[in-house]
Design a protein around this motif. Structure first.
Motif, PDB file in Angstrom:
ATOM      1  N   MET A  84       0.844  -1.183   0.000  1.00 28.46           N
ATOM      2  CA  MET A  84       0.000   0.000   0.000  1.00 28.46           C
ATOM      3  C   MET A  84       0.890   1.248   0.000  1.00 28.46           C
ATOM      4  O   MET A  84       1.973   1.254   0.552  1.00 28.46           O
ATOM      5  N   TYR A  85       0.408   2.319  -0.602  1.00 29.78           N
ATOM      6  CA  TYR A  85       1.182   3.538  -0.690  1.00 29.78           C
ATOM      7  C   TYR A  85       1.013   4.361   0.580  1.00 29.78           C
ATOM      8  O   TYR A  85      -0.012   4.339   1.224  1.00 29.78           O
ATOM      9  N   ASP A  86       2.042   5.125   0.908  1.00 23.71           N
ATOM     10  CA  ASP A  86       2.010   6.028   2.040  1.00 23.71           C
ATOM     11  C   ASP A  86       1.049   7.165   1.702  1.00 23.71           C
ATOM     12  O   ASP A  86       1.242   7.899   0.736  1.00 23.71           O
ATOM     13  N   LYS A  87      -0.010   7.332   2.514  1.00 20.73           N
ATOM     14  CA  LYS A  87      -1.019   8.356   2.225  1.00 20.73           C
ATOM     15  C   LYS A  87      -0.440   9.756   2.254  1.00 20.73           C
ATOM     16  O   LYS A  87      -0.868  10.616   1.508  1.00 20.73           O
ATOM     17  N   LYS A  88       0.537  10.016   3.132  1.00 18.93           N
ATOM     18  CA  LYS A  88       1.134  11.343   3.183  1.00 18.93           C
ATOM     19  C   LYS A  88       1.830  11.662   1.863  1.00 18.93           C
ATOM     20  O   LYS A  88       1.670  12.753   1.329  1.00 18.93           O
ATOM     21  N   ILE A  89       2.556  10.699   1.311  1.00 23.59           N
ATOM     22  CA  ILE A  89       3.226  10.911   0.024  1.00 23.59           C
ATOM     23  C   ILE A  89       2.186  11.147  -1.059  1.00 23.59           C
ATOM     24  O   ILE A  89       2.317  12.043  -1.882  1.00 23.59           O
ATOM     25  N   LEU A  90       1.122  10.332  -1.031  1.00 27.17           N
ATOM     26  CA  LEU A  90       0.057  10.487  -2.016  1.00 27.17           C
ATOM     27  C   LEU A  90      -0.543  11.883  -1.922  1.00 27.17           C
ATOM     28  O   LEU A  90      -0.721  12.569  -2.925  1.00 27.17           O
ATOM     29  N   LYS A  91      -0.832  12.340  -0.710  1.00 24.53           N
ATOM     30  CA  LYS A  91      -1.429  13.662  -0.532  1.00 24.53           C
ATOM     31  C   LYS A  91      -0.471  14.762  -0.959  1.00 24.53           C
ATOM     32  O   LYS A  91      -0.865  15.713  -1.609  1.00 24.53           O
ATOM     33  N   ASP A  92       0.799  14.619  -0.576  1.00 24.07           N
ATOM     34  CA  ASP A  92       1.778  15.641  -0.923  1.00 24.07           C
ATOM     35  C   ASP A  92       1.976  15.748  -2.427  1.00 24.07           C
ATOM     36  O   ASP A  92       2.254  16.819  -2.947  1.00 24.07           O
ATOM     37  N   ASN A  93       1.865  14.641  -3.141  1.00 21.75           N
ATOM     38  CA  ASN A  93       2.130  14.625  -4.578  1.00 21.75           C
ATOM     39  C   ASN A  93       0.899  14.899  -5.435  1.00 21.75           C
ATOM     40  O   ASN A  93       1.025  15.098  -6.630  1.00 21.75           O
ATOM     41  N   PRO A 128      -1.280  17.433  -6.021  1.00 19.46           N
ATOM     42  CA  PRO A 128      -1.323  18.606  -6.913  1.00 19.46           C
ATOM     43  C   PRO A 128      -0.331  18.499  -8.073  1.00 19.46           C
ATOM     44  O   PRO A 128      -0.661  18.858  -9.211  1.00 19.46           O
ATOM     45  N   LYS A 129       0.868  17.977  -7.820  1.00 19.89           N
ATOM     46  CA  LYS A 129       1.849  17.838  -8.905  1.00 19.89           C
ATOM     47  C   LYS A 129       1.419  16.748  -9.886  1.00 19.89           C
ATOM     48  O   LYS A 129       1.681  16.843 -11.086  1.00 19.89           O
ATOM     49  N   ARG A 130       0.775  15.712  -9.377  1.00 20.12           N
ATOM     50  CA  ARG A 130       0.266  14.670 -10.282  1.00 20.12           C
ATOM     51  C   ARG A 130      -0.803  15.255 -11.194  1.00 20.12           C
ATOM     52  O   ARG A 130      -0.852  14.945 -12.388  1.00 20.12           O
ATOM     53  N   MET A 131      -1.649  16.115 -10.648  1.00 17.70           N
ATOM     54  CA  MET A 131      -2.681  16.750 -11.468  1.00 17.70           C
ATOM     55  C   MET A 131      -2.038  17.598 -12.561  1.00 17.70           C
ATOM     56  O   MET A 131      -2.492  17.591 -13.706  1.00 17.70           O
ATOM     57  N   ARG A 132      -1.005  18.312 -12.215  1.00 11.62           N
ATOM     58  CA  ARG A 132      -0.283  19.129 -13.199  1.00 11.62           C
ATOM     59  C   ARG A 132       0.303  18.246 -14.299  1.00 11.62           C
ATOM     60  O   ARG A 132       0.229  18.565 -15.493  1.00 11.62           O
ATOM     61  N   TYR A 133       0.911  17.124 -13.879  1.00 13.20           N
ATOM     62  CA  TYR A 133       1.499  16.189 -14.842  1.00 13.20           C
ATOM     63  C   TYR A 133       0.426  15.654 -15.796  1.00 13.20           C
ATOM     64  O   TYR A 133       0.624  15.647 -17.020  1.00 13.20           O
ATOM     65  N   TYR A 134      -0.707  15.225 -15.249  1.00 15.57           N
ATOM     66  CA  TYR A 134      -1.777  14.684 -16.095  1.00 15.57           C
ATOM     67  C   TYR A 134      -2.312  15.743 -17.049  1.00 15.57           C
ATOM     68  O   TYR A 134      -2.638  15.447 -18.199  1.00 15.57           O
ATOM     69  N   GLN A 135      -2.399  16.992 -16.580  1.00 17.27           N
ATOM     70  CA  GLN A 135      -2.844  18.072 -17.455  1.00 17.27           C
ATOM     71  C   GLN A 135      -1.897  18.202 -18.642  1.00 17.27           C
ATOM     72  O   GLN A 135      -2.321  18.314 -19.785  1.00 17.27           O
ATOM     73  N   LEU A 185      -6.304  23.537 -28.837  1.00 15.42           N
ATOM     74  CA  LEU A 185      -6.444  22.851 -27.553  1.00 15.42           C
ATOM     75  C   LEU A 185      -7.878  23.005 -27.070  1.00 15.42           C
ATOM     76  O   LEU A 185      -8.421  24.106 -27.044  1.00 15.42           O
ATOM     77  N   LYS A 186      -8.497  21.908 -26.728  1.00 18.11           N
ATOM     78  CA  LYS A 186      -9.879  21.911 -26.240  1.00 18.11           C
ATOM     79  C   LYS A 186      -9.895  22.105 -24.727  1.00 18.11           C
ATOM     80  O   LYS A 186      -8.879  21.982 -24.060  1.00 18.11           O
ATOM     81  N   LYS A 187     -11.064  22.388 -24.196  1.00 12.25           N
ATOM     82  CA  LYS A 187     -11.217  22.446 -22.743  1.00 12.25           C
ATOM     83  C   LYS A 187     -10.827  21.093 -22.175  1.00 12.25           C
ATOM     84  O   LYS A 187     -11.107  20.057 -22.766  1.00 12.25           O
ATOM     85  N   SER A 188     -10.174  21.129 -21.028  1.00 14.44           N
ATOM     86  CA  SER A 188      -9.801  19.857 -20.412  1.00 14.44           C
ATOM     87  C   SER A 188     -10.056  19.911 -18.912  1.00 14.44           C
ATOM     88  O   SER A 188      -9.987  20.975 -18.281  1.00 14.44           O
ATOM     89  N   PHE A 189     -10.361  18.733 -18.383  1.00 14.01           N
ATOM     90  CA  PHE A 189     -10.645  18.575 -16.965  1.00 14.01           C
ATOM     91  C   PHE A 189      -9.813  17.416 -16.435  1.00 14.01           C
ATOM     92  O   PHE A 189      -9.760  16.359 -17.049  1.00 14.01           O
ATOM     93  N   VAL A 190      -9.161  17.643 -15.316  1.00 11.46           N
ATOM     94  CA  VAL A 190      -8.489  16.573 -14.592  1.00 11.46           C
ATOM     95  C   VAL A 190      -9.310  16.399 -13.317  1.00 11.46           C
ATOM     96  O   VAL A 190      -9.490  17.356 -12.555  1.00 11.46           O
ATOM     97  N   ILE A 191      -9.821  15.188 -13.116  1.00 13.33           N
ATOM     98  CA  ILE A 191     -10.686  14.933 -11.962  1.00 13.33           C
ATOM     99  C   ILE A 191     -10.085  13.811 -11.127  1.00 13.33           C
ATOM    100  O   ILE A 191      -9.808  12.733 -11.646  1.00 13.33           O
ATOM    101  N   PHE A 192      -9.863  14.084  -9.860  1.00 17.91           N
ATOM    102  CA  PHE A 192      -9.398  13.078  -8.907  1.00 17.91           C
ATOM    103  C   PHE A 192     -10.513  12.846  -7.898  1.00 17.91           C
ATOM    104  O   PHE A 192     -11.118  13.809  -7.419  1.00 17.91           O
TER     105      PHE A 192
END
Length: 191
Positions: free
Chosen positions: A1-10, A12-19, A36-43
């Motif tokens: 299982m992943y460390d939730k703190k690492i997941l939480k800390d990362n 916003p940057k993961r969202m940027r990467y996916y964008q 470029l069309k409208k885009s949505f990143v949803i977590f």
């Protein structure tokens, strides 16, 4: 299982990467940016990243000096939170978030979703692909853990030995006495 703190800390940057990945896949090299069309990143998170009790956090680019001035880059990032406490989403969205958080289906949509999930889980090829991917992740995790433990042990011994030497030297022990103490403390083979 992943460390939730690492997941939480990362997150916003993961969202940027996916964008960025979305944009790279939409636009061909040399193509005009206006295409470029409208885009949505949803977590969808089972924890409240910001601790404000919202079910939904929506982010768009805005001017810091004038928050009423949008950048107009047509990107939106949305974080849905299954642990929200505010009355800030529709009853249907709340039922979906509750279902994602582990509650039983409570309406027609979440019942259909439950059936689709069961169908996917019963798909042998998908399960095999998923298990293969999981095994690969587990192997990488174990390799990293093993390497980290080895490095930690080496550094711990290194610091322990050098720390012990400093202490004993400070107490005016001879080199022979320091060596004797190190052998006792760290079970170093005399040969």
């Amino acid at each position: 299982m992943y460390d939730k703190k690492i997941l939480k800390d990362n997150l916003p940057k993961r969202m940027r990467y996916y964008q960025g990945m979305i944009d790279l896949n939409i636009l061909e090299k040399g193509e005009n940016y206006k295409n470029l069309k409208k885009s949505f990143v949803i977590f969808i998170c089972t924890f409240d990243l910001f601790g404000l009790g919202r079910h939904v956090y929506t982010f768009e680019s805005r001017c810091i000096e004038d928050l009423e001035l949008p950048l107009g880059d047509d990107t939106t990032k949305i974080i849905l939170n299954t642990k929200g406490t505010l009355d800030d989403v529709s009853p249907e969205m709340k039922k979906l978030l509750n279902y994602i958080d582990g509650e039983a289906p409570s309406d027609e949509f979440t019942e259909e979703l439950e059936q689709a999930v069961k169908k996917v889980r019963d798909n042998e090829k998908w399960r095999l692909d998923y298990m293969t991917l999981q095994m690969s992740y587990q192997e990488k995790f174990e390799q990293g853990l093993e390497q980290g433990l080895e490095q930690g042990l080496e550094r711990g011994i290194e610091h322990g030995i050098s720390g012990t030497i400093k202490i004993l030297a400070g107490l005016d022990y001879s080199d022979e006495q320091i060596a004797e103490q190190l052998i006792k403390q760290f079970a170093i083979d005399e040969e």
